[in-house]
Design an enzyme around this catalytic site. Structure first.
Site, PDB file in Angstrom:
ATOM      1  CE  LYS A 298      84.409 -31.705  79.773  1.00  0.00           C
ATOM      2  NZ  LYS A 298      82.967 -31.370  79.691  1.00  0.00           N
TER       3      LYS A 298
ATOM      4  CB  SER B 241      80.200 -29.253  79.659  1.00  0.00           C
ATOM      5  OG  SER B 241      81.360 -28.454  79.773  1.00  0.00           O
TER       6      SER B 241
END
Length: 826
Positions: A709, A666
């Site tokens: 996030k 990611s």
């Protein structure tokens, strides 16, 4: 900012959180809704359960798998209970003594409820026999007939000795009884002659007397020899007489039972065996004091005690009478929480007596397979796999179609002592295993028997569509839970907030979680906070309070991490620009609590051979997926900038202040941005964090944990004060997953924080640098002032320097050499 940059608009606040409109809910509270019976979002699993239940062929057992909390156990139990109630009650099973071979007890299959009845009948029979038989053998008639047999024996013996005595007297010989035997002695005038007197007799008389003594001694020996035979015949007559007495005494008692059980075929041979055994062992009934008759004993008793009658007991293994807790009848449904081998297939208990272990058929105990025979057995897959020998014995029972009791020691051949071998019991059962998906797939791959025995899989999903039907079912489910647990009813706002949180649980605005355990816990906790605030109805604020309170209870480690960042121990920049540095985002999970963690990625470049060095990989902290991302990044550079020549650089990428393992791809786009900045020399805005993976063509791909996030970086920025230039770049594919906290949405709405959704690396680099990425023109050149042109220029410079190093220093000019020579000549 370059004038050619394509301005990418940040996401609107409405795109960051998908509300559940309260006005779309056509009720005021859950009291107005019909409660839901059943489960939601599991149509495929429910169909599999119904199919498995309906298939009566061998091997169609069920394995229900899915995440914990999705309702596997409750759903399976509900459908099994419904089906079990429709089916006939199975037969009872019991063990009785095998009178021919006591080490191999016989199993009797009796109609439902009859096993206990047979046990009671046998107990009463023993009671009656203990009273009837002693009375029969103590009666006057019995004593008279017994005395007659004894008199007959006595008369026969006396008659034989009388004849011998008369014959001896005629020949002047007496029959004398000594303490140890009978002897024949010569006489004279009725007096026994001494040896001396006998020797003084004339020789002819002595010879005559000796001859007579020899003949009479032969007769005496013959008489004495016939005495044991007569006594044996007497004992046989007495035994036959006792059998006849016993048969008459027992006959009417056994006949009553035979008439009662005449329609149960397996009982009739057993009663006949009991009759014969009682006749053969009638002494046991005559020698037992009345005080010990059927007295309860601890384990096994001595042979000449009430323990002698244990062989007539009936050991009921399975009883489906109403008294056994099965008043509604139907097939049994058994859930075994501890599926060890003894708990599964039964066990044979032993008792220590005088230093030895003893047992009998009364000490056979049933297992879960016995109790579930004719019905359903539910087991936890992980638990049975952890129990030694349990899994193999379950498969063996299902394959063979019968239950055989065997201890682990017997399975391994470690026991040589004589033990019981109970007759196997035929098995008809539907087994349901509950477990995790990984267990199902591992068993399918590595256990050759598994697919033959568990042909049906019920796959429980962890999410469902967030549509009108799904929201309506959610509301009905909440109403059902409120009614079931007697909670406060939820108003429309509370239901809407639970639906929204259900979407957050899945990290997908278009889905709802089917992890009902989490939803139910949320409702219970909201009910608690409503009670704390003296509210009769649960509203949205109580649901939010429950969410916030749970997060507060769980987020100590998140706060510690945030604190270290704020104090500067962990370096994260949120203002200014830096070359070759970007803020990456990752997710940490502790138990069920997830939170985002910002990380700093830096990249350096130099001349080299075209290598991109992953420092995490070099020190064995990087996982395979992270290494894959680095290799894709290298492939992107080669594809875009290595078409006209080799890449003459070495790049090094690292997660700064990382002290543990790193995996996942990611951050691959983030690493690429840092690398492009390092190569081009164009600085990156530090107020923007990035997440997303990248492919070889430069397209940005979706990642997980996008909400956590964004919120993790927002918390850092908010604590330091939002400037209006800060934000997070995410893949466009993740927009549908956004269900952000209210404070993040408010900041975006106020313009103090931003969320950008991109599809390509070029879009991201423009946001991070404020400089156009640039596209190749017809001549294959990037526009002046673009990021890609700066990258290409640096790479060309590296390549040129590399070529010059390979070629070596250039030779001096010719005229310089001549001048040197002429000067030297001068």
């Amino acid at each position: 900012m370059n004038s050619d940059i394509k301005t990418l608009k940040a996401l609107d606040a409405a795109q960051l959180y998908t509300h559940c409109p309260v006005n779309d809910l056509d009720f005021k509270t859950t009291a107005d809704i019909k409660p839901l019976e059943g489960i939601i979002g599991q149509d495929r699993a429910v169909e599999a359960i119904r199919f498995a239940i309906g298939m009566l062929h061998d091997g169609y057992n069920l394995f229900a798998f899915g995440p914990e909390g999705t309702g596997k156990s409750s759903t399976v139990r509900r459908y099994l209970e419904q089906e079990a109630g429709k089916q006939p009650t199975p037969d009872d099973w019991c063990y009785v003594n095998n009178f021919e071979d006591t080490h191999k007890p016989r199993a009797l299959r009796l109609p439902s409820g009859k096993a206990v009845e047979l046990r009671h009948d046998m107990e009463r029979l023993v009671d009656e026999l203990q009273a009837t038989l002693p009375a029969a053998f103590e009666s006057e008639d019995y004593n008279q007939r017994k005395q007659a047999l004894e008199d007959e024996l006595k008369h026969e013996n006396e008659e034989a000795f009388t004849k011998l005595h008369q014959a001896a007297e005629e020949k002047e010989i007496a029959l004398v009884r000594t303490p140890t035997s009978l002897r024949l002695m010569p006489t004279k005038n009725g007096e026994v002659l001494s040896p001396d007197d006998f020797n003084n007799l004339p020789e002819s008389v002595k010879k005559k007397r000796l001859k007579a003594l020899e003949a009479l001694e032969d007769q005496l020996e013959e008489i004495v020899a016939h005495i044991p035979k007569r006594e044996k015949e007497h004992r046989e007559k007495l035994r036959a007489f006792n059998r006849d007495v016993t048969r008459r005494a027992v006959g009417h008692l056994i006949q009553e039972l035979e008439m009662k059980w005449t329609n149960v075929d397996v009982v009739m041979p057993y009663l006949e065996d009991v009759r014969n055994d009682v006749i053969e062992h009638v002494d046991d009934f005559l020698l037992v004091p009345e005080s010990t008759q059927l007295a309860p004993v601890e384990g096994l008793s001595a042979h000449r005690s009430s323990g002698s009658f244990r062989r007539y007991h009936v050991n009921v293994l399975v009883d489906y009478s109403s008294a056994s807790g099965n008043p509604d009848k139907g097939a049994p449904l058994v859930e075994e929480e501890h599926p060890s081998l003894p708990n599964l297939v039964g066990r044979i208990e032993h008792l220590s007596q005088m230093g030895t272990l003893v047992t009998d058929f009364n000490m056979i105990k049933p297992g879960a397979l016995h109790r579930a025979n004719g019905g359903y057995l539910v087991l936890d897959a992980r638990r049975i796999l952890l129990q030694p020998f349990a899994w193999e014995n379950l498969k063996r029972a299902l394959r063979a179609g019968h239950i055989r009791m065997e201890s682990p020691a017997e399975s391994l051949g470690l026991v040589t002592t004589v033990s019981l071998e109970p007759e196997p019991i035929p098995l008809t059962v539907k087994v349901v295993l509950l477990g995790e998906p990984i267990l199902y797939f591992l068993l399918s791959m590595y256990d050759p028997d598994f697919k033959e025995l568990f042909k049906v899989a019920a796959d429980f999903a962890d999410r469902m569509d967030r549509d009108a039907s799904g929201i309506n079912n959610y509301a009905r489910l909440l109403a059902s839970q409120v009614e079931h647990e007697n909670l406060r009813h939820l108003d429309r706002s509370a239901v809407a907030r639970v639906v929204e949180q259900g979407a957050r649980f899945t990290s997908d605005a278009e889905k709802l979680t089917t992890h009902m355990a989490s939803v139910v816990d949320l409702v219970r906790e909201a009910n608690y906070w409503a009670g704390r605030s003296k509210s009769k109805i649960v509203s949205a604020k109580h649901v939010q309070k429950a969410i916030d309170a749970k997060n507060y209870r769980s987020d100590r480690y998140r706060e510690l991490l945030q604190e270290e960042i704020q104090r500067g121990t962990l370096v994260i920049h949120t203002e200014g620009t830096k070359t070759g540095e970007t803020n990456a985002l990752s997710v940490l999970q502790l138990d069920s609590f997830m939170f985002g963690r910002p990380s700093r990625i830096s990249a350096t470049v130099s001349m080299g051979k075209g290598d991109v060095v992953d420092i995490e990989r070099q020190v064995e902290l990087g996982g395979p997926l992270h290494s894959k991302g680095i290799m894709i990044l290298e492939s992107f550079l080669t594809s875009r900038f290595g078409q006209d020549g080799p890449l003459a650089l070495t790049a090094r990428i690292v997660f700064e202040q990382s002290y543990g393992g790193i995996d996942g791809d990611s951050a691959s786009s983030t690493e690429l941005y840092a690398l492009l900045s390092a190569i081009s020399g164009i600085p990156i805005k530090q107020g923007i964090a990035v997440t997303g993976s990248v492919d070889q063509k430069g397209f940005v791909q979706a990642i997980g944990g996008v909400n956590e996030k964004i919120e993790g970086f927002f918390d850092i920025c908010a604590h330091r004060k939002l400037t209006g230039t800060q934000g997070v770049i995410i893949p466009a594919a993740n927009v549908k997953h956004l269900m952000l906290r209210a404070d993040v949405v408010s900041a975006v709405e106020a313009g103090t924080f931003h969320v950008w959704a991109i599809n390509t690396i070029d879009e991201g680099i423009e946001i991070l640098t404020g400089v156009s990425a640039g596209e190749k023109n017809a001549r294959g050149e990037y526009p002046i002032g673009s990021v890609n042109r700066a990258v290409a220029r640096t790479l060309r410079q590296f390549a040129s320097k590399a070529r010059s190093f390979v070629a070596g220093p250039p030779p001096p000019p010719t005229n310089a050499i001549i001048k040197v020579q002429s000067g030297h000549g001068d």
